[in-house]
Motif scaffolding. Structure first.
Motif, PDB file in Angstrom:
ATOM      1  N   TYR A   1       0.813  -1.206   0.000  1.00 50.23           N
ATOM      2  CA  TYR A   1       0.000   0.000   0.000  1.00 50.23           C
ATOM      3  C   TYR A   1       0.850   1.262   0.000  1.00 50.23           C
ATOM      4  O   TYR A   1       0.357   2.343   0.281  1.00 50.23           O
TER       5      TYR A   1
ATOM      6  N   ALA B   1      -5.864   3.583   2.034  1.00 49.34           N
ATOM      7  CA  ALA B   1      -5.012   4.318   1.096  1.00 49.34           C
ATOM      8  C   ALA B   1      -3.749   3.521   0.843  1.00 49.34           C
ATOM      9  O   ALA B   1      -3.384   2.644   1.601  1.00 49.34           O
TER      10      ALA B   1
ATOM     11  N   SER C   1      -3.575   4.699  -4.591  1.00 47.47           N
ATOM     12  CA  SER C   1      -3.785   6.069  -4.125  1.00 47.47           C
ATOM     13  C   SER C   1      -2.715   6.991  -4.690  1.00 47.47           C
ATOM     14  O   SER C   1      -1.685   6.544  -5.172  1.00 47.47           O
TER      15      SER C   1
ATOM     16  N   SER D   1      -8.093   5.278  -4.318  1.00 47.46           N
ATOM     17  CA  SER D   1      -7.595   3.999  -3.824  1.00 47.46           C
ATOM     18  C   SER D   1      -7.929   2.929  -4.845  1.00 47.46           C
ATOM     19  O   SER D   1      -8.855   3.082  -5.642  1.00 47.46           O
TER      20      SER D   1
ATOM     21  N   ASP E   1     -13.310   2.903  -1.853  1.00 48.78           N
ATOM     22  CA  ASP E   1     -12.598   4.123  -1.467  1.00 48.78           C
ATOM     23  C   ASP E   1     -12.022   4.867  -2.661  1.00 48.78           C
ATOM     24  O   ASP E   1     -11.261   5.822  -2.485  1.00 48.78           O
TER      25      ASP E   1
ATOM     26  N   ASN F   1      -7.813   5.652  -9.264  1.00 51.57           N
ATOM     27  CA  ASN F   1      -6.897   4.656  -8.706  1.00 51.57           C
ATOM     28  C   ASN F   1      -5.783   4.358  -9.693  1.00 51.57           C
ATOM     29  O   ASN F   1      -5.971   4.399 -10.907  1.00 51.57           O
TER      30      ASN F   1
END
Length: 217
Positions: A115, A162, A166, A180, A185, A210
């Motif tokens: 991430y 996130a 992101s 995201s 999201d 995204n």
């Protein structure tokens, strides 16, 4: 009023041959042209020759091989490129000196690469990293990396998943976080104050955002 048209006899293709019958003019002036036609070179220098490439051939130059399986995010400060996170949950981090062509091992990133997204401050003294361990949103945090001290500081828990997919960017004293890869999201947007701390929820992005980039001037 348009600026001067550069002499067509001084315009060459990638073979060094002159092109006297161009299909478009090439203007040179310091202000934006009113008529949007041709190519505008913003300059007041005395340009004598202009070269252009007519094919799509590009030659790549191989640099030093990566020291690890990199699949995280990269950002740069000056002549240094920071590589944060590797494959298969590898938390490795390296700094690549683009002038000397050498790598330096850095302290591992706090959370996994999966991430990890990054943004550097405008004065290029800090790198902010949004990352997380799990897809369910647990343990997703914002960290600050100090390149001079090679240390990380935990700043805040993230309000949504996130990281992967992101985008982060910094404008003045705020860090902005958009979108995201997680569908729920993908339209989220937040602002984080770099001085006082704390996130502020922004208006949702009109469409899913995204795997893209965002920039600020």
């Amino acid at each position: 009023m348009q600026g001067n048209i550069l002499g067509q006899n001084n315009i060459y293709n990638n073979s060094g041959e002159g092109n006297a019958n161009l299909m478009f003019p090439i203007y040179q002036q310091t202000t934006e042209p009113k008529e949007k036609y041709g190519i505008w070179i913003k300059s007041n220098e005395n340009i004598e020759d202009v070269y252009f490439q007519t094919d799509d051939v590009r030659e790549y130059i191989e640099v030093n091989e990566l020291p690890f399986s990199f699949s995280g995010r990269a950002t740069s400060i000056g002549s240094d490129i920071y590589l944060l996170g590797g494959g298969d949950d590898d938390k490795s981090a390296y700094k690549y000196n683009s002038i000397e062509g050498t790598y330096t091992k850095l302290a591992n990133i706090p959370l996994t690469y999966e991430y990890c997204v990054t943004a550097t401050t405008s004065n290029e003294t800090e790198i902010y990293i949004a990352s997380g361990e799990n897809y369910n949103g647990t343990d997703t945090r914002l960290h600050k990396y100090n390149p001079a001290e090679n240390t990380y500081s935990s700043l805040s828990t993230l309000y949504y998943i996130a990281g992967k997919g992101s985008s982060l960017t910094i404008l003045e004293d705020n860090l902005y976080m958009f979108g995201s890869e997680n569908n729920e999201d993908a339209q989220q947007a937040y602002k984080y104050n770099l001085n006082g701390g704390g996130f502020t929820k922004l208006e949702d992005i009109p469409k899913a955002f995204n795997g893209r980039k965002c920039y600020s001037n």
